[in-house]
Design a protein around this motif. Structure first.
Motif, PDB file in Angstrom:
ATOM      1  N   GLU A  72       0.788  -1.132   0.135  1.00 13.55           N
ATOM      2  CA  GLU A  72      -0.091  -0.213  -0.076  1.00 13.55           C
ATOM      3  C   GLU A  72       0.776   0.946  -0.027  1.00 13.55           C
ATOM      4  OE1 GLU A  72      -3.630   2.098   2.582  1.00 13.55           O
ATOM      5  OE2 GLU A  72      -2.751   0.097   3.385  1.00 13.55           O
ATOM      6  N   ASP A  73       0.584   2.050  -0.826  1.00 11.72           N
ATOM      7  CA  ASP A  73       1.302   3.419  -0.961  1.00 11.72           C
ATOM      8  C   ASP A  73       1.145   4.204  -0.093  1.00 11.72           C
ATOM      9  OD1 ASP A  73       2.559   5.427  -1.825  1.00 11.72           O
ATOM     10  OD2 ASP A  73       1.993   5.391  -3.933  1.00 11.72           O
ATOM     11  N   GLU A  74       2.211   4.647   0.932  1.00  3.80           N
ATOM     12  CA  GLU A  74       2.053   5.308   2.061  1.00  3.80           C
ATOM     13  C   GLU A  74       2.505   6.717   1.986  1.00  3.80           C
ATOM     14  OE1 GLU A  74       3.853   3.270   5.243  1.00  3.80           O
ATOM     15  OE2 GLU A  74       2.482   1.810   5.572  1.00  3.80           O
ATOM     16  N   TRP A  75       3.294   7.039   0.863  1.00  2.49           N
ATOM     17  CA  TRP A  75       4.186   8.310   0.647  1.00  2.49           C
ATOM     18  C   TRP A  75       3.918   9.138  -0.332  1.00  2.49           C
ATOM     19  CZ3 TRP A  75       5.763   8.255   5.588  1.00  2.49           C
ATOM     20  CH2 TRP A  75       6.321   6.953   6.090  1.00  2.49           C
ATOM     21  N   ASP A  76       2.793   8.725  -1.138  1.00  2.00           N
ATOM     22  CA  ASP A  76       2.456   9.611  -2.227  1.00  2.00           C
ATOM     23  C   ASP A  76       1.124  10.252  -1.998  1.00  2.00           C
ATOM     24  OD1 ASP A  76       4.712   9.178  -3.885  1.00  2.00           O
ATOM     25  OD2 ASP A  76       3.912   7.158  -4.190  1.00  2.00           O
ATOM     26  N   LEU A  80      -1.812  10.479  -6.695  1.00  4.56           N
ATOM     27  CA  LEU A  80      -0.372   9.973  -7.699  1.00  4.56           C
ATOM     28  C   LEU A  80      -0.080   8.725  -7.182  1.00  4.56           C
ATOM     29  CD1 LEU A  80       1.295  13.471  -7.759  1.00  4.56           C
ATOM     30  CD2 LEU A  80       0.385  12.421  -9.544  1.00  4.56           C
ATOM     31  N   SER A  81      -0.617   8.147  -6.310  1.00  2.00           N
ATOM     32  CA  SER A  81      -0.325   6.902  -5.610  1.00  2.00           C
ATOM     33  C   SER A  81      -0.447   5.603  -6.389  1.00  2.00           C
ATOM     34  CB  SER A  81      -1.043   6.846  -4.139  1.00  2.00           C
ATOM     35  OG  SER A  81      -2.455   6.837  -4.298  1.00  2.00           O
ATOM     36  N   TYR A  82       0.222   4.554  -6.197  1.00  2.05           N
ATOM     37  CA  TYR A  82      -0.078   3.397  -6.964  1.00  2.05           C
ATOM     38  C   TYR A  82      -1.082   2.526  -6.160  1.00  2.05           C
ATOM     39  CZ  TYR A  82       3.604   1.511  -3.717  1.00  2.05           C
ATOM     40  OH  TYR A  82       4.321   1.125  -2.572  1.00  2.05           O
ATOM     41  N   THR A  83      -1.898   1.820  -6.785  1.00  2.36           N
ATOM     42  CA  THR A  83      -3.068   0.947  -6.436  1.00  2.36           C
ATOM     43  C   THR A  83      -2.380  -0.221  -5.535  1.00  2.36           C
ATOM     44  OG1 THR A  83      -4.147   1.114  -8.182  1.00  2.36           O
ATOM     45  CG2 THR A  83      -4.789  -0.560  -6.962  1.00  2.36           C
ATOM     46  N   THR A  84      -3.196  -0.210  -4.091  1.00  7.09           N
ATOM     47  CA  THR A  84      -2.707  -1.374  -3.455  1.00  7.09           C
ATOM     48  C   THR A  84      -3.093  -2.919  -4.146  1.00  7.09           C
ATOM     49  OG1 THR A  84      -3.042   0.032  -1.753  1.00  7.09           O
ATOM     50  CG2 THR A  84      -3.219  -2.386  -1.128  1.00  7.09           C
ATOM     51  N   ASN A  85      -2.155  -3.626  -4.132  1.00  5.80           N
ATOM     52  CA  ASN A  85      -2.257  -5.216  -4.280  1.00  5.80           C
ATOM     53  C   ASN A  85      -1.283  -6.072  -3.702  1.00  5.80           C
ATOM     54  OD1 ASN A  85      -2.589  -7.649  -5.762  1.00  5.80           O
ATOM     55  ND2 ASN A  85      -2.119  -6.955  -7.489  1.00  5.80           N
ATOM     56  N   ARG A  86      -1.812  -6.855  -2.687  1.00  4.51           N
ATOM     57  CA  ARG A  86      -1.048  -7.631  -2.014  1.00  4.51           C
ATOM     58  C   ARG A  86      -0.961  -8.991  -2.546  1.00  4.51           C
ATOM     59  NH1 ARG A  86      -4.411  -4.117   1.402  1.00  4.51           N
ATOM     60  NH2 ARG A  86      -3.006  -3.021   3.131  1.00  4.51           N
ATOM     61  N   ASP A  87      -1.208  -9.329  -3.649  1.00  7.23           N
ATOM     62  CA  ASP A  87      -1.120 -10.689  -4.301  1.00  7.23           C
ATOM     63  C   ASP A  87       0.237 -10.643  -4.929  1.00  7.23           C
ATOM     64  OD1 ASP A  87      -1.313 -13.166  -5.264  1.00  7.23           O
ATOM     65  OD2 ASP A  87      -3.490 -12.979  -5.941  1.00  7.23           O
ATOM     66  N   TYR A  88       1.111 -11.386  -4.666  1.00  7.25           N
ATOM     67  CA  TYR A  88       2.477 -11.505  -5.460  1.00  7.25           C
ATOM     68  C   TYR A  88       2.482 -13.002  -5.902  1.00  7.25           C
ATOM     69  CZ  TYR A  88       3.692  -7.128  -3.066  1.00  7.25           C
ATOM     70  OH  TYR A  88       3.746  -5.737  -2.807  1.00  7.25           O
TER      71      TYR A  88
END
Length: 794
Positions: A72-76, A80-88
């Motif tokens: 999860e993008d915490e700093w943008d 402008l943040s990137y989408t959260t995706n926890r599946d790798y």
């Protein structure tokens, strides 16, 4: 939009929805960050589109740095943040690893990828993936491949292997320990440098691509302020790209901080600042070099800012300002910072040493040298004791030394003499710092522009008027510095614009900097739950825009990113001419004959069964005035044509007296101080926008930006009052906050901000003489005017 009778051109965007997006390769080096314990330092910078470098300085044998990727993008910024995706599960990460001074890949305590998330049953779980198990090459130079579908934690595989559940990962980080790591708090003899380079980063597989916000806001007139202590852990490229995407241009005022730039030496069981060797630790040096390089790429100037504040735990005791009983000057931060004594030659010499180092970074990046001396002052404790009594100060005061137990209220002649001397000491220290920067720039054949930042709520506290002798010294007067920068956020976030206005006037009277040699800093919202304070900050920006000053900065980037603050220059992008407004009126004798057409914007949808749904897009009408019908003579035609040319057609806004709606009393009645409710006192707020309430319930309000000054009257409850001034854009500014619950009302005549609607006027004398009246349309401007300070208007 309206909120609390203040017209706003900003947005707090909590999440991205329909805005533009693009794609991002997972594990893009720009979006990694670092974390580590004090007192060590580390930084990460991008060195190529597929590469990054982590610089470290370790001070203890148990310190570890983590290089972090967050799901999860915490700093943008939310746009402008990137989408959260926890599946790798379908991702493979590949990179080339090189390191020096870090425990080897094949050793115990070597680099490990720690993966934090949940197992298949939903239980919190951490996995420890030893990179050496997936490496090809040497312990310090290897190619690493991590296939998350077949990834195992554990030191020795397969015997100790624990399969990673890659479907629910929160974050992962590569841990890096110094050579000589043993898990104890034993200090190294000196700082131990180390680095790691991660290059040729690639991510393949079904989950390799993430959505990312890709907005690019139009350029606006507000500048950005940032701070190293807030963003030392992220890449400079990440910050610079966001600043540019959010519409900020020209200059970034960057505070180099008080807790992360210095080198340290072991001292009495702790660590103390190294004032002899390199001024900057290597992670800080490399981060700022990279920051300056990206500033150049994006077309920014950098203003490096250095203050008299240092992290208390690492500051030499004799450098600190002190109260009469020996208490050090400590800020309210936790852990605290302290203030350096302007009288201490060693402390001031150290600041000059640091300033020269940052000057060299600007020169190396081929950027102009612009340097801010940030908030130099003598500290006052919470119980009002001035910190004027450190040993070096006592020596310099000599026979002027006297006791000042409480700085509030009037002071004796003897005490004022000591405060004047304190001001001279402070002023001389800042002039020496100025000269150090100019001297460093001159050795490279460059000039330096020096700014001085004054924090008005502390140095012009109305409870302590004589402290200005010490903290706003006469040797700061123009042209001692190239730019005077003023900051007042303690007052602004409370809505106490009266105190701000009085202090700015006092500072200008004392130091006499021309407006174009001034900057203003608006901000800041300390806590996320107080995001309503952005209303006041926005109002302060609008007010500063009318003063004709050089630049306005918003403090600061961390809060902008946290709260999703978006600044719109509606005055430029939506109304065209409002950022160029002249405080002159259309010829009133012609305007009195105008034809008036109120206009709304309504979306009407008709369903298949014939029902209508109507959505009013505007709260209030926008008037169009045909002033052609007011022309009565050839002289009138010539007057309008001259006025049209002066306004450059629609390019400039101006004032227009609406003959049918110009008063707070009904439409055209005689105004009184009890006509329109503009607010309710709360013992804090001092500024209230003039408005005209529409309808019997007053639910809709019309902001009045162009009142006729000599017609304005104000009342509190049942009494007419005089303790106020009329500010820009119809802002009533009280000398003191109205009492809690007091109803504030106003009466006035007003004009309407307008512009010409078209780029041309078709008119001839012969047609006019034949009775053909030209159409000359004016259109009402719905935003607060920003006056053209460069032309001396407003």
């Amino acid at each position: 939009m309206m909120k609390g009778h203040i017209l706003m051109s900003y947005w707090l965007c909590k999440e991205r929805s329909v805005q533009d997006k693009n794609v991002l390769m997972r594990f893009d080096p720009k979006y990694w960050s670092v974390n580590f314990p004090r007192p060590m330092m580390a930084s990460v910078v991008t060195t190529a589109p597929d590469a990054m470098r982590v610089e470290h300085i370790f001070y203890h044998k148990n310190e570890i740095c983590g290089l972090i990727w967050n799901s999860e993008d915490e700093w943008d910024h939310s746009l402008l943040s990137y989408t959260t995706n926890r599946d790798y599960r379908h991702v493979t990460l590949k990179f080339h690893w090189k390191s020096h001074g870090i425990v080897a890949l094949n050793a115990v305590n070597g680099p490990v990828l720690t993966i934090e998330g949940r197992d298949a049953a939903g239980n919190a779980m951490s996995y420890y993936v030893r990179l050496w198990n997936y490496a090809q090459g040497s312990p310090y130079d290897a190619q690493i491949t991590l296939n998350f579908a077949d990834l195992y934690g554990g030191f020795l595989l397969p015997n100790e292997g624990v399969k990673v559940h890659a479907a629910d990962i929160d974050r992962m980080f590569i841990s890096m320990a110094p050579a000589g790591y043993d898990g104890t708090n034993t200090p190294f003899a000196g700082g131990q440098h180390a680095w790691a380079e991660i290059s040729e980063i690639s991510c393949i597989g079904e989950g390799a691509i993430l959505d990312i916000g890709d907005v690019s806001l139009p350029e606006h007139h507000v500048r950005m302020a940032s701070g190293y202590d807030d963003h030392y852990h992220v890449t400079p490229e990440r910050l610079m790209s966001q600043i540019h995407a959010l519409g900020y241009r020209k200059s970034i005022n960057h505070y180099v901080g008080m807790s992360h730039y210095f080198n340290l030496n072991p001292h009495n069981g702790g660590h103390m600042i190294d004032s002899v060797n390199d001024a900057l630790n290597l992670p800080c040096q490399k981060w700022h070099e990279n920051f300056a390089d990206f500033a150049k790429i994006y077309g920014f100037e950098l203003i490096f800012s250095l203050s008299y504040e240092l992290f208390d735990a690492h500051c030499p005791d004799d450098w600190k300002q002190r109260a009469a009983n020996g208490d050090p000057a400590l800020t309210g931060w936790r852990p605290p910072s302290t203030l350096l004594s302007p009288a201490n030659d060693a402390a001031m010499g150290y600041l000059q040493h640091v300033a020269r180092a940052f000057t060299r970074i600007l020169l190396a990046a081929n950027l102009p040298v612009i340097f801010q001396i940030g908030e130099p002052w003598w500290w006052v404790t919470n119980d009002h004791r001035p910190c004027l009594y450190d040993e070096a100060a006592i020596i310099k005061f000599d026979n002027l030394l006297t006791s000042i137990a409480d700085i509030r209220g009037p002071k004796t002649a003897v005490q004022n003499a000591m405060l004047d001397k304190a001001g001279d000491i402070l002023g001389q220290s800042t002039l020496a710092l100025r000269d150090a920067v100019r001297g460093q720039a001159a050795t490279f054949g460059a000039n330096a522009k020096i700014a001085l930042l004054a924090f008005l709520p502390s140095i012009l506290n109305e409870e302590s008027p004589e402290m200005a002798r010490a903290n706003l010294p006469s040797n700061w007067a123009y042209p001692a510095f190239d730019i005077l920068q003023l900051e007042d956020y303690d007052w602004i976030v409370e809505g106490n614009f009266g105190a701000s206005d009085r202090a700015i006037r006092a500072a200008n009277a004392r130091l006499n900097y021309p407006p174009m040699h001034q900057h203003y800093f608006a901000g800041f919202v300390l806590r996320a739950q107080d995001d309503h304070q952005w209303t006041h900050i926005h109002q302060a920006i609008l007010s500063a825009s009318t003063r004709g000053i050089g630049d306005i900065f918003i403090w600061a980037l961390p809060q902008i990113l946290r709260d999703g603050f978006v600044y719109f220059n509606l005055n430029k992008e939506q109304e065209g001419a409002l950022n160029n407004f002249e405080q002159i009126s259309f010829p009133i004798n012609i305007g009195m004959g105008a034809t008036i057409s109120p206009q709304f914007s309504t979306i009407i949808s008709t369903t298949q069964n014939g029902n209508e749904y109507r959505n009013a897009q505007w709260a209030n009408a926008r008037n169009i005035y045909d002033v052609g019908s007011g022309l009565r003579s050839q002289q009138d035609v010539e007057s309008v044509l001259q006025f049209f040319k002066r306004m450059k057609g629609p390019a400039k806004g101006f004032r227009f007296f609406d003959p049918l709606d110009n008063s707070s009393h009904n439409m055209t009645g005689t105004p009184s101080a009890f006509d329109q409710k503009i607010g309710i006192g709360d013992d804090v707020q001092t500024s209230f926008q003039l408005v005209k309430n529409i309808g019997e319930d007053g639910h809709d309000v019309r902001p009045i930006f162009c009142p006729i000054a000599d017609t304005v009257t104000i009342s509190l409850d049942a009494a007419i009052v005089q303790n106020w001034t009329l500010g820009d854009n119809g802002m009533i500014i009280f000398n003191n906050p109205p009492p809690n619950g007091a109803v504030i009302r106003a009466g006035y005549l007003f004009e309407v901000p307008v512009r010409f609607m078209n780029d041309q006027i078709d008119c001839s004398i012969s047609q006019f003489g034949a009775g053909e009246i030209p159409n000359i349309d004016l259109i009402e401007l719905k935003e607060a005017p920003i006056f053209d300070g460069a032309n001396g208007n407003g």
